[in-house]
Design a protein around this motif. Structure first.
Motif, PDB file in Angstrom:
ATOM      1  N   PHE A 174       0.869  -1.184   0.000  1.00  0.00           N
ATOM      2  CA  PHE A 174       0.000   0.000   0.000  1.00  0.00           C
ATOM      3  C   PHE A 174       0.903   1.231   0.000  1.00  0.00           C
ATOM      4  O   PHE A 174       2.119   1.134   0.244  1.00  0.00           O
ATOM      5  CB  PHE A 174      -0.931   0.015   1.220  1.00  0.00           C
ATOM      6  CG  PHE A 174      -0.204   0.026   2.548  1.00  0.00           C
ATOM      7  CD1 PHE A 174       0.160   1.222   3.157  1.00  0.00           C
ATOM      8  CD2 PHE A 174       0.126  -1.163   3.190  1.00  0.00           C
ATOM      9  CE1 PHE A 174       0.828   1.231   4.365  1.00  0.00           C
ATOM     10  CE2 PHE A 174       0.792  -1.158   4.403  1.00  0.00           C
ATOM     11  CZ  PHE A 174       1.147   0.043   4.998  1.00  0.00           C
TER      12      PHE A 174
ATOM     13  N   ALA B  78      -1.649  -2.988   6.734  1.00  0.00           N
ATOM     14  CA  ALA B  78      -2.732  -3.632   5.990  1.00  0.00           C
ATOM     15  C   ALA B  78      -3.051  -5.003   6.576  1.00  0.00           C
ATOM     16  O   ALA B  78      -3.867  -5.739   6.010  1.00  0.00           O
ATOM     17  CB  ALA B  78      -2.342  -3.769   4.516  1.00  0.00           C
ATOM     18  N   ARG B  79      -2.430  -5.357   7.692  1.00  0.00           N
ATOM     19  CA  ARG B  79      -2.636  -6.671   8.299  1.00  0.00           C
ATOM     20  C   ARG B  79      -2.965  -6.544   9.796  1.00  0.00           C
ATOM     21  O   ARG B  79      -2.449  -7.297  10.623  1.00  0.00           O
ATOM     22  CB  ARG B  79      -1.397  -7.544   8.115  1.00  0.00           C
ATOM     23  CG  ARG B  79      -1.058  -7.832   6.656  1.00  0.00           C
ATOM     24  CD  ARG B  79       0.097  -8.808   6.548  1.00  0.00           C
ATOM     25  NE  ARG B  79       0.443  -9.088   5.161  1.00  0.00           N
ATOM     26  CZ  ARG B  79      -0.147 -10.000   4.398  1.00  0.00           C
ATOM     27  NH1 ARG B  79      -1.141 -10.721   4.888  1.00  0.00           N
ATOM     28  NH2 ARG B  79       0.241 -10.189   3.147  1.00  0.00           N
TER      29      ARG B  79
ATOM     30  N   GLY C   2      -8.591  -0.143   3.074  1.00  0.00           N
ATOM     31  CA  GLY C   2      -7.774  -1.349   3.158  1.00  0.00           C
ATOM     32  C   GLY C   2      -6.632  -1.290   4.160  1.00  0.00           C
ATOM     33  O   GLY C   2      -5.879  -2.263   4.287  1.00  0.00           O
ATOM     34  N   THR C   3      -6.460  -0.202   4.875  1.00  0.00           N
ATOM     35  CA  THR C   3      -5.405  -0.130   5.893  1.00  0.00           C
ATOM     36  C   THR C   3      -5.985   0.387   7.209  1.00  0.00           C
ATOM     37  O   THR C   3      -7.066   0.992   7.236  1.00  0.00           O
ATOM     38  CB  THR C   3      -4.249   0.796   5.467  1.00  0.00           C
ATOM     39  OG1 THR C   3      -4.719   2.139   5.382  1.00  0.00           O
ATOM     40  CG2 THR C   3      -3.649   0.349   4.142  1.00  0.00           C
TER      41      THR C   3
ATOM     42  N   ALA D 195      -5.211  -0.140  -0.671  1.00  0.00           N
ATOM     43  CA  ALA D 195      -4.195  -1.165  -0.459  1.00  0.00           C
ATOM     44  C   ALA D 195      -4.449  -2.357  -1.362  1.00  0.00           C
ATOM     45  O   ALA D 195      -5.593  -2.739  -1.624  1.00  0.00           O
ATOM     46  CB  ALA D 195      -4.196  -1.603   0.998  1.00  0.00           C
TER      47      ALA D 195
ATOM     48  N   SER E  14      -5.010  -7.508   1.236  1.00  0.00           N
ATOM     49  CA  SER E  14      -6.215  -7.531   2.053  1.00  0.00           C
ATOM     50  C   SER E  14      -5.836  -7.681   3.521  1.00  0.00           C
ATOM     51  O   SER E  14      -5.069  -8.591   3.877  1.00  0.00           O
ATOM     52  CB  SER E  14      -7.126  -8.693   1.642  1.00  0.00           C
ATOM     53  OG  SER E  14      -7.517  -8.546   0.298  1.00  0.00           O
ATOM     54  N   PRO E  15      -6.347  -6.817   4.394  1.00  0.00           N
ATOM     55  CA  PRO E  15      -6.045  -6.945   5.822  1.00  0.00           C
ATOM     56  C   PRO E  15      -6.719  -8.167   6.403  1.00  0.00           C
ATOM     57  O   PRO E  15      -7.793  -8.569   5.974  1.00  0.00           O
ATOM     58  CB  PRO E  15      -6.627  -5.654   6.419  1.00  0.00           C
ATOM     59  CG  PRO E  15      -7.715  -5.262   5.471  1.00  0.00           C
ATOM     60  CD  PRO E  15      -7.260  -5.686   4.109  1.00  0.00           C
TER      61      PRO E  15
END
Length: 254
Positions: free
Chosen positions: A121, A168-169, A213-214, A244, A247-248
């Motif tokens: 990202f 992002a995770r 996405g983050t 992002a 995918s988180p």
């Protein structure tokens, strides 16, 4: 030598005479001793032995010696004054530089550009003005936590600190670690979006936002008005960046 006495009476009379002579000798000796003690003056050796308070002899400094000592002290004082007068202009002409302390030159945009290739990202680079000074910017691979993060630290205008973390995770465990296990105490609007507000109750608070996405977490000891300024700049940076591509795994609850 033996004496012959014709009768005991003569012998007794002789012994009495000898005793009388002995008594007169003792009396004369005592009289002489008493006379000597009475006639001995205070300066005599006999009287000085029993005197408890003998006069103390004090040293006397001659006028010439005292004058030389005073001259030495005056000379030292004059030399000291001359030395100070010689160095004072140098000090006044070279004042100490005024400084607000060490300010590291951190180029957040350049570091973010280098991190974008591995982050999945585009890291946020909030523009909150010159009053928010970054003191570090880095990409953490997340080897220990399993959550790679983009991190930037900011010194606020009121000399407090706010740390920015983006990933992002995100997952619930990681989020609790970032917010120091602070409970959710409400929400706050910044940049047109609702941020989750958490407070430890010990002077440290966090604002959390999941967007595009983050997940972005702001944590520090600054006041909420300074949090709001930085959060607004974060939203502007997020809106200008693409979503992002990774995918988180989880996102914070609203």
């Amino acid at each position: 030598m033996k004496h012959g006495f014709s009768s005991p009476a003569e012998r007794q009379e002789c012994e009495n005479g000898i005793q009388m002579r002995d008594y007169r000798s003792v009396s004369e000796t005592q009289d002489k001793s008493t006379f000597n003690n009475q006639t001995a003056g205070p300066g005599s050796p006999a009287s000085s032995e029993g005197t408890p308070d003998a006069p103390v002899v004090k040293p006397v400094i001659r006028a010439a010696a005292a004058k030389r000592a005073n001259a030495s002290v005056i000379g030292m004082m004059i030399a000291l004054v001359v030395s100070v007068a010689a160095f004072l202009p140098i000090v006044l002409m070279n004042p100490s530089p005024k400084s607000d302390g060490y300010r590291p030159n951190v180029n957040v945009s350049a570091v973010a550009q280098n991190a974008a290739g591995v982050a999945g990202f585009t890291p946020v680079t909030p523009e909150a003005g010159d009053t928010f000074r970054p003191n570090y910017a880095r990409w953490e691979s997340g080897t220990g936590s399993g959550v790679p993060t983009w991190e930037v630290g900011y010194l606020t205008p009121k000399e407090s600190f706010i740390g920015l973390v983006q990933t992002a995770r995100a997952n619930p465990t990681w989020l609790l670690q970032q917010t120091k296990n602070a409970p959710v105490t409400g929400s706050r609007n910044a940049g047109g979006l609702e941020w989750e507000l958490r407070d430890t109750g010990k002077g440290e608070r966090s604002m959390v936002l999941a967007h595009k996405g983050t997940t972005v977490v702001l944590t520090g000891t600054a006041q909420l008005d300074e949090f709001a300024v930085l959060a607004d700049a974060v939203v502007k940076s997020l809106e200008s960046n693409p979503a992002a591509t990774v995918s988180p795994s989880a996102a914070p609850s609203p």
